[in-house]
Each structure stands twice: as structure tokens, then as C-alpha cells.
Scaffold this motif. Structure first.
Motif, PDB file in Angstrom:
ATOM      1  N   MET A 217      70.027  17.098  39.447  1.00 28.05           N
ATOM      2  CA  MET A 217      70.198  17.813  38.207  1.00 28.05           C
ATOM      3  C   MET A 217      70.026  19.317  38.397  1.00 28.05           C
ATOM      4  O   MET A 217      70.565  20.064  37.614  1.00 28.05           O
ATOM      5  N   LYS A 218      69.269  19.702  39.376  1.00 31.92           N
ATOM      6  CA  LYS A 218      69.016  21.127  39.563  1.00 31.92           C
ATOM      7  C   LYS A 218      70.325  21.885  39.705  1.00 31.92           C
ATOM      8  O   LYS A 218      71.202  21.512  40.466  1.00 31.92           O
ATOM      9  N   GLY A 219      70.442  22.943  38.918  1.00 34.05           N
ATOM     10  CA  GLY A 219      71.631  23.755  38.965  1.00 34.05           C
ATOM     11  C   GLY A 219      72.824  23.189  38.216  1.00 34.05           C
ATOM     12  O   GLY A 219      73.848  23.833  38.100  1.00 34.05           O
ATOM     13  N   ARG A 220      72.700  21.961  37.700  1.00 32.87           N
ATOM     14  CA  ARG A 220      73.822  21.311  37.002  1.00 32.87           C
ATOM     15  C   ARG A 220      73.443  20.871  35.599  1.00 32.87           C
ATOM     16  O   ARG A 220      74.246  20.257  34.906  1.00 32.87           O
ATOM     17  N   ARG A 221      72.234  21.157  35.155  1.00 34.94           N
ATOM     18  CA  ARG A 221      71.761  20.661  33.864  1.00 34.94           C
ATOM     19  C   ARG A 221      72.710  21.048  32.736  1.00 34.94           C
ATOM     20  O   ARG A 221      72.955  20.273  31.814  1.00 34.94           O
ATOM     21  N   HIS A 222      73.253  22.242  32.766  1.00 35.83           N
ATOM     22  CA  HIS A 222      74.158  22.716  31.718  1.00 35.83           C
ATOM     23  C   HIS A 222      75.484  21.949  31.690  1.00 35.83           C
ATOM     24  O   HIS A 222      76.237  22.042  30.726  1.00 35.83           O
ATOM     25  N   GLN A 223      75.758  21.147  32.705  1.00 36.56           N
ATOM     26  CA  GLN A 223      77.016  20.404  32.792  1.00 36.56           C
ATOM     27  C   GLN A 223      76.923  18.983  32.242  1.00 36.56           C
ATOM     28  O   GLN A 223      77.931  18.288  32.186  1.00 36.56           O
ATOM     29  N   VAL A 224      75.737  18.540  31.864  1.00 39.52           N
ATOM     30  CA  VAL A 224      75.560  17.149  31.438  1.00 39.52           C
ATOM     31  C   VAL A 224      74.854  17.046  30.100  1.00 39.52           C
ATOM     32  O   VAL A 224      74.137  17.949  29.687  1.00 39.52           O
ATOM     33  N   GLN A 225      75.068  15.924  29.435  1.00 35.20           N
ATOM     34  CA  GLN A 225      74.293  15.526  28.274  1.00 35.20           C
ATOM     35  C   GLN A 225      73.346  14.442  28.776  1.00 35.20           C
ATOM     36  O   GLN A 225      73.793  13.393  29.231  1.00 35.20           O
ATOM     37  N   LEU A 226      72.068  14.693  28.726  1.00 40.16           N
ATOM     38  CA  LEU A 226      71.083  13.801  29.314  1.00 40.16           C
ATOM     39  C   LEU A 226      70.520  12.838  28.276  1.00 40.16           C
ATOM     40  O   LEU A 226      69.999  13.253  27.243  1.00 40.16           O
ATOM     41  N   ALA A 227      70.640  11.541  28.550  1.00 43.21           N
ATOM     42  CA  ALA A 227      70.110  10.500  27.668  1.00 43.21           C
ATOM     43  C   ALA A 227      69.143   9.631  28.454  1.00 43.21           C
ATOM     44  O   ALA A 227      69.374   9.335  29.631  1.00 43.21           O
TER      45      ALA A 227
ATOM     46  N   ARG B 291      59.882  13.045  35.550  1.00 43.98           N
ATOM     47  CA  ARG B 291      60.642  12.268  36.524  1.00 43.98           C
ATOM     48  C   ARG B 291      62.045  12.853  36.732  1.00 43.98           C
ATOM     49  O   ARG B 291      62.553  12.901  37.848  1.00 43.98           O
ATOM     50  N   LEU B 292      62.658  13.321  35.639  1.00 51.18           N
ATOM     51  CA  LEU B 292      64.007  13.874  35.703  1.00 51.18           C
ATOM     52  C   LEU B 292      64.014  15.361  36.056  1.00 51.18           C
ATOM     53  O   LEU B 292      65.075  15.944  36.275  1.00 51.18           O
ATOM     54  N   ASP B 293      62.835  15.959  36.064  1.00 54.42           N
ATOM     55  CA  ASP B 293      62.667  17.381  36.391  1.00 54.42           C
ATOM     56  C   ASP B 293      63.509  18.271  35.475  1.00 54.42           C
ATOM     57  O   ASP B 293      64.277  19.122  35.929  1.00 54.42           O
ATOM     58  N   VAL B 294      63.366  18.028  34.160  1.00 59.68           N
ATOM     59  CA  VAL B 294      64.059  18.821  33.147  1.00 59.68           C
ATOM     60  C   VAL B 294      63.059  19.225  32.072  1.00 59.68           C
ATOM     61  O   VAL B 294      61.964  18.673  31.988  1.00 59.68           O
ATOM     62  N   ASP B 295      63.453  20.171  31.232  1.00 62.55           N
ATOM     63  CA  ASP B 295      62.563  20.578  30.149  1.00 62.55           C
ATOM     64  C   ASP B 295      63.055  20.133  28.781  1.00 62.55           C
ATOM     65  O   ASP B 295      62.430  20.399  27.766  1.00 62.55           O
ATOM     66  N   CYS B 296      64.195  19.422  28.746  1.00 68.08           N
ATOM     67  CA  CYS B 296      64.737  18.951  27.474  1.00 68.08           C
ATOM     68  C   CYS B 296      65.591  17.704  27.708  1.00 68.08           C
ATOM     69  O   CYS B 296      66.328  17.619  28.685  1.00 68.08           O
ATOM     70  N   ILE B 297      65.491  16.751  26.778  1.00 66.82           N
ATOM     71  CA  ILE B 297      66.314  15.539  26.787  1.00 66.82           C
ATOM     72  C   ILE B 297      67.260  15.643  25.600  1.00 66.82           C
ATOM     73  O   ILE B 297      66.829  15.905  24.481  1.00 66.82           O
ATOM     74  N   ASP B 298      68.559  15.453  25.821  1.00 65.48           N
ATOM     75  CA  ASP B 298      69.540  15.584  24.751  1.00 65.48           C
ATOM     76  C   ASP B 298      69.532  14.387  23.799  1.00 65.48           C
ATOM     77  O   ASP B 298      69.692  14.550  22.595  1.00 65.48           O
TER      78      ASP B 298
ATOM     79  N   SER C 135      56.426  16.241  20.531  1.00 68.40           N
ATOM     80  CA  SER C 135      56.457  17.697  20.627  1.00 68.40           C
ATOM     81  C   SER C 135      55.261  18.167  21.432  1.00 68.40           C
ATOM     82  O   SER C 135      54.241  17.509  21.518  1.00 68.40           O
ATOM     83  N   SER C 136      55.408  19.300  22.028  1.00 68.93           N
ATOM     84  CA  SER C 136      54.359  19.853  22.869  1.00 68.93           C
ATOM     85  C   SER C 136      54.195  21.331  22.550  1.00 68.93           C
ATOM     86  O   SER C 136      55.158  22.079  22.597  1.00 68.93           O
ATOM     87  N   MET C 137      53.004  21.732  22.218  1.00 71.60           N
ATOM     88  CA  MET C 137      52.696  23.135  21.939  1.00 71.60           C
ATOM     89  C   MET C 137      53.660  23.720  20.907  1.00 71.60           C
ATOM     90  O   MET C 137      54.108  24.848  21.016  1.00 71.60           O
ATOM     91  N   GLY C 138      54.031  22.912  19.916  1.00 69.27           N
ATOM     92  CA  GLY C 138      54.906  23.374  18.863  1.00 69.27           C
ATOM     93  C   GLY C 138      56.374  23.439  19.241  1.00 69.27           C
ATOM     94  O   GLY C 138      57.209  23.817  18.447  1.00 69.27           O
ATOM     95  N   GLU C 139      56.714  23.063  20.450  1.00 59.00           N
ATOM     96  CA  GLU C 139      58.103  23.115  20.891  1.00 59.00           C
ATOM     97  C   GLU C 139      58.635  21.700  21.083  1.00 59.00           C
ATOM     98  O   GLU C 139      58.041  20.903  21.770  1.00 59.00           O
ATOM     99  N   SER C 140      59.765  21.420  20.472  1.00 61.67           N
ATOM    100  CA  SER C 140      60.372  20.103  20.641  1.00 61.67           C
ATOM    101  C   SER C 140      61.163  20.076  21.943  1.00 61.67           C
ATOM    102  O   SER C 140      61.830  21.037  22.295  1.00 61.67           O
ATOM    103  N   PHE C 141      61.075  18.982  22.661  1.00 61.43           N
ATOM    104  CA  PHE C 141      61.872  18.865  23.876  1.00 61.43           C
ATOM    105  C   PHE C 141      62.901  17.756  23.754  1.00 61.43           C
ATOM    106  O   PHE C 141      63.399  17.242  24.725  1.00 61.43           O
TER     107      PHE C 141
END
Length: 87
Positions: A1-11, A42-49, A72-78
Motif C-alpha cells: 500500500m505504501k505509495g499507492r494508498r491514493h489509488q485504492v478504496q480500502l475496505a 496491520r494495513l499500515d494506513v491512517d484511514c479506512i474507506d 474515533s481517536s483523539m477527536g479524529e475519525s479514521f
């Protein structure tokens, strides 16, 4: 996923655990949060679509399972969207 996160919708999904060889359905907020955090790590991302509940825990009202505070974590939804695959 590294470097390609913007190319996928993660479920990914939550709701089923295996314990002592038995399949259990779980939907309490503490479990939902820990499962989400584990998926993020596990997925090494900061947001799940799309984060969906694989099986409904009939012992927990669905409104409790999906409330924003569960994931949510620290007021931020992921999470961007939540869904259910089995009703």
C-alpha cells in the motif's frame, strides 16, 4: 500500500472472532474500536474507506455498535463509511 494508498478504496470488516476454536460474533464498542485500530496498524494506513460489520451482534443494539465514538481517536475519525454485510 505504501505509495499507492491514493489509488485504492480500502475496505475491511469486523465482527467475527475465533476463540478456542469457536466462531463468535462481537459488536460492542470496545471491540469495534480495537478491531479498527488493529486493521489500521496491520494495513499500515491512517484511514479506512469502508469498514463493514461482517455479522451483526444481536446482543448489542446496532446504534451502539456503529456510533462514531466507537471508532474515533483523539477527536479524529479514521473511517469514511460504515456498512453491514449481513442483516
Amino acid at each position: 500500500m505504501k505509495g499507492r494508498r491514493h489509488q485504492v478504496q480500502l475496505a475491511t470488516k469486523f465482527g467475527v472472532i475465533i476463540e478456542d476454536g469457536k466462531t463468535l460474533v462481537q459488536g460492542d464498542p470496545a471491540y469495534v474500536r480495537s478491531a479498527c485500530e488493529a486493521s489500521l496498524q496491520r494495513l499500515d494506513v491512517d484511514c479506512i474507506d469502508l469498514y463493514y460489520q461482517h455479522r451483526i451482534d444481536t446482543t448489542v443494539p446496532i446504534e451502539v455498535t456503529v456510533r462514531k465514538k466507537s471508532v474515533s481517536s483523539m477527536g479524529e475519525s479514521f473511517l469514511v463509511h460504515t456498512s453491514f454485510s449481513y442483516l
